[in-house]
Write a protein that holds these residues in place. Sequence first.
Motif, PDB file in Angstrom:
ATOM      1  N   LYS A   1     119.829  35.660 104.403  1.00 55.51           N
ATOM      2  CA  LYS A   1     118.443  35.398 104.007  1.00 55.51           C
ATOM      3  C   LYS A   1     117.570  36.654 104.024  1.00 55.51           C
ATOM      4  CE  LYS A   1     114.530  32.352 104.997  1.00 55.51           C
ATOM      5  NZ  LYS A   1     113.984  31.305 105.908  1.00 55.51           N
ATOM      6  N   PRO A   2     117.687  37.548 105.017  1.00 53.74           N
ATOM      7  CA  PRO A   2     116.875  38.780 104.951  1.00 53.74           C
ATOM      8  C   PRO A   2     117.134  39.591 103.698  1.00 53.74           C
ATOM      9  CG  PRO A   2     117.844  38.519 107.128  1.00 53.74           C
ATOM     10  CD  PRO A   2     118.466  37.476 106.267  1.00 53.74           C
ATOM     11  N   ALA A   3     118.369  39.586 103.212  1.00 52.89           N
ATOM     12  CA  ALA A   3     118.709  40.391 102.040  1.00 52.89           C
ATOM     13  C   ALA A   3     118.063  39.827 100.788  1.00 52.89           C
ATOM     14  CB  ALA A   3     120.224  40.463 101.873  1.00 52.89           C
ATOM     15  N   TRP A   4     118.212  38.520 100.545  1.00 51.84           N
ATOM     16  CA  TRP A   4     117.675  38.006  99.289  1.00 51.84           C
ATOM     17  C   TRP A   4     116.163  37.845  99.329  1.00 51.84           C
ATOM     18  CZ3 TRP A   4     115.381  33.265  99.719  1.00 51.84           C
ATOM     19  CH2 TRP A   4     115.888  32.334 100.637  1.00 51.84           C
ATOM     20  N   LEU A   5     115.561  37.743 100.504  1.00 49.14           N
ATOM     21  CA  LEU A   5     114.101  37.770 100.580  1.00 49.14           C
ATOM     22  C   LEU A   5     113.572  39.164 100.251  1.00 49.14           C
ATOM     23  CD1 LEU A   5     113.161  35.580 103.685  1.00 49.14           C
ATOM     24  CD2 LEU A   5     112.632  35.153 101.288  1.00 49.14           C
ATOM     25  N   THR A   6     114.231  40.189 100.788  1.00 46.70           N
ATOM     26  CA  THR A   6     113.854  41.563 100.458  1.00 46.70           C
ATOM     27  C   THR A   6     114.049  41.833  98.979  1.00 46.70           C
ATOM     28  OG1 THR A   6     114.531  42.261 102.674  1.00 46.70           O
ATOM     29  CG2 THR A   6     114.250  43.983 101.021  1.00 46.70           C
ATOM     30  N   LEU A   7     115.145  41.343  98.438  1.00 52.55           N
ATOM     31  CA  LEU A   7     115.414  41.511  97.016  1.00 52.55           C
ATOM     32  C   LEU A   7     114.361  40.803  96.168  1.00 52.55           C
ATOM     33  CD1 LEU A   7     117.338  42.578  94.861  1.00 52.55           C
ATOM     34  CD2 LEU A   7     118.675  40.484  95.123  1.00 52.55           C
ATOM     35  N   ALA A   8     113.933  39.634  96.605  1.00 54.79           N
ATOM     36  CA  ALA A   8     112.893  38.905  95.870  1.00 54.79           C
ATOM     37  C   ALA A   8     111.579  39.680  95.855  1.00 54.79           C
ATOM     38  CB  ALA A   8     112.694  37.521  96.496  1.00 54.79           C
ATOM     39  N   ILE A   9     111.272  40.353  96.971  1.00 54.31           N
ATOM     40  CA  ILE A   9     110.044  41.155  97.028  1.00 54.31           C
ATOM     41  C   ILE A   9     110.101  42.288  96.020  1.00 54.31           C
ATOM     42  CG2 ILE A   9     108.698  42.738  98.466  1.00 54.31           C
ATOM     43  CD1 ILE A   9     109.421  41.013 100.852  1.00 54.31           C
ATOM     44  N   PHE A  10     111.208  43.037  96.003  1.00 58.96           N
ATOM     45  CA  PHE A  10     111.350  44.163  95.075  1.00 58.96           C
ATOM     46  C   PHE A  10     111.272  43.701  93.621  1.00 58.96           C
ATOM     47  CE2 PHE A  10     113.965  46.559  98.468  1.00 58.96           C
ATOM     48  CZ  PHE A  10     112.788  47.003  99.041  1.00 58.96           C
ATOM     49  N   GLN A  11     111.978  42.614  93.319  1.00 59.65           N
ATOM     50  CA  GLN A  11     112.016  42.144  91.940  1.00 59.65           C
ATOM     51  C   GLN A  11     110.666  41.576  91.512  1.00 59.65           C
ATOM     52  OE1 GLN A  11     114.361  42.914  90.154  1.00 59.65           O
ATOM     53  NE2 GLN A  11     114.143  41.731  88.287  1.00 59.65           N
ATOM     54  N   PHE A  12     109.992  40.907  92.419  1.00 55.30           N
ATOM     55  CA  PHE A  12     108.667  40.368  92.105  1.00 55.30           C
ATOM     56  C   PHE A  12     107.702  41.492  91.773  1.00 55.30           C
ATOM     57  CE2 PHE A  12     104.376  39.086  93.194  1.00 55.30           C
ATOM     58  CZ  PHE A  12     104.266  37.836  92.619  1.00 55.30           C
ATOM     59  N   GLN A  13     107.709  42.547  92.571  1.00 57.37           N
ATOM     60  CA  GLN A  13     106.817  43.668  92.307  1.00 57.37           C
ATOM     61  C   GLN A  13     107.138  44.344  90.986  1.00 57.37           C
ATOM     62  OE1 GLN A  13     107.380  46.031  95.854  1.00 57.37           O
ATOM     63  NE2 GLN A  13     105.737  44.993  96.952  1.00 57.37           N
ATOM     64  N   THR A  14     108.428  44.451  90.669  1.00 57.67           N
ATOM     65  CA  THR A  14     108.828  45.085  89.404  1.00 57.67           C
ATOM     66  C   THR A  14     108.373  44.268  88.203  1.00 57.67           C
ATOM     67  OG1 THR A  14     110.760  46.083  90.468  1.00 57.67           O
ATOM     68  CG2 THR A  14     110.778  45.944  88.071  1.00 57.67           C
ATOM     69  N   LEU A  15     108.603  42.962  88.237  1.00 54.81           N
ATOM     70  CA  LEU A  15     108.229  42.114  87.110  1.00 54.81           C
ATOM     71  C   LEU A  15     106.720  41.904  87.029  1.00 54.81           C
ATOM     72  CD1 LEU A  15     111.062  39.431  87.286  1.00 54.81           C
ATOM     73  CD2 LEU A  15     110.798  41.263  85.610  1.00 54.81           C
ATOM     74  N   TRP A  16     106.044  41.915  88.162  1.00 51.83           N
ATOM     75  CA  TRP A  16     104.589  41.760  88.154  1.00 51.83           C
ATOM     76  C   TRP A  16     103.926  42.941  87.442  1.00 51.83           C
ATOM     77  CZ3 TRP A  16     100.816  38.404  88.712  1.00 51.83           C
ATOM     78  CH2 TRP A  16      99.523  38.868  88.958  1.00 51.83           C
ATOM     79  N   ALA A  17     104.508  44.121  87.571  1.00 48.15           N
ATOM     80  CA  ALA A  17     103.947  45.315  86.935  1.00 48.15           C
ATOM     81  C   ALA A  17     104.455  45.511  85.513  1.00 48.15           C
ATOM     82  CB  ALA A  17     104.272  46.553  87.774  1.00 48.15           C
ATOM     83  N   ASN A  18     105.294  44.624  85.013  1.00 48.16           N
ATOM     84  CA  ASN A  18     105.862  44.765  83.671  1.00 48.16           C
ATOM     85  C   ASN A  18     104.857  44.290  82.625  1.00 48.16           C
ATOM     86  OD1 ASN A  18     107.417  44.793  81.338  1.00 48.16           O
ATOM     87  ND2 ASN A  18     109.246  44.050  82.376  1.00 48.16           N
ATOM     88  N   THR A  19     104.556  45.149  81.669  1.00 46.82           N
ATOM     89  CA  THR A  19     103.626  44.783  80.599  1.00 46.82           C
ATOM     90  C   THR A  19     104.333  44.180  79.387  1.00 46.82           C
ATOM     91  OG1 THR A  19     103.729  47.019  79.657  1.00 46.82           O
ATOM     92  CG2 THR A  19     102.021  46.585  81.301  1.00 46.82           C
TER      93      THR A  19
END
Length: 291
Positions: free
Chosen positions: A209-227
């Motif tokens: 769970k720590p791994a995929w939660l961390t992964l979700a944070i990184f991916q969320f930030q990447t897609l949130w900044a995607n125009t």
Amino acid sequence: MKKPSKWKIKRKKQLNRSKAGNTLLFVIMAICGVFMALPLIMIINNALKPLDELFRYPPLIWVRTPSLDNFKDLYVLMSNSWVPFSRYILNTVLITGFGTLGHVICASLAAYPLAKHDFPGKKVLFQMVVLSLMFSYSVTAIPNYMIISWLGINNTYLAVILPAFAYGLGLYLMKQFMEQIPDSLLESARLDGAGEFRIFFSIVMPNVKPAWLTLAIFQFQTLWANTGSGFLRSEQLKPLQYALYQIAAGGPARQGASAVVQLIIAAIPITFFIICQSNIIETMTTSGMKD
């Protein structure tokens, strides 16, 4: 006189640190914390500053006369747009939500056999994944565009969502965490009649769970900044970031609305990170496993 056995001697290790040392450490940490929080403080204050304070030189950190006019200006600008503001929000939610969920699932499913199964070409595949981490987005932008065009999904949500499934960092992170799960635990589940998918979803995923939660944070930030500017041409498919950046590029007259845009862009990822960070810390303290 008989000496006590070394197994019966219990000593507590204590940190020998003076009050002055504790005070100095606290002061250093406080100073570092202030410097780290200063950009966020300025973003919040800039959103509340009137135009005369935004253009003042030298710039002020703290707002003198707080005002909500900048938020009103942003609302008026978005209301006058021929594409409703709610449409931009919906596009961002769809892209970010499905992209993050799909990446976590695909990376986890691909990492499980690499971590816990032996098959021909396993090392070569993993070395290719590690090698892919060395290439920046600008290097792979043209091949990605060509693949999306060949698939015929250009100018659709899938043009932004599908590439998010294949980030190599997620697969690498999940594989490293899954290797820490004892093989004896998985063998016990197989002896009890559990299938591979049952083992994956009931045993492996809860323990990483720590791994995929961390992964979700990184991916969320990447897609949130995607125009989505490289694949989405239709205005009705553009995400919220595109609309906010267009407002921020409107010149000096829109500096107030631009300050609010910067606050919105920074607030959502930080909030998501804070929510997931508490879960990560709680899980890490209770998920230690030994073979």
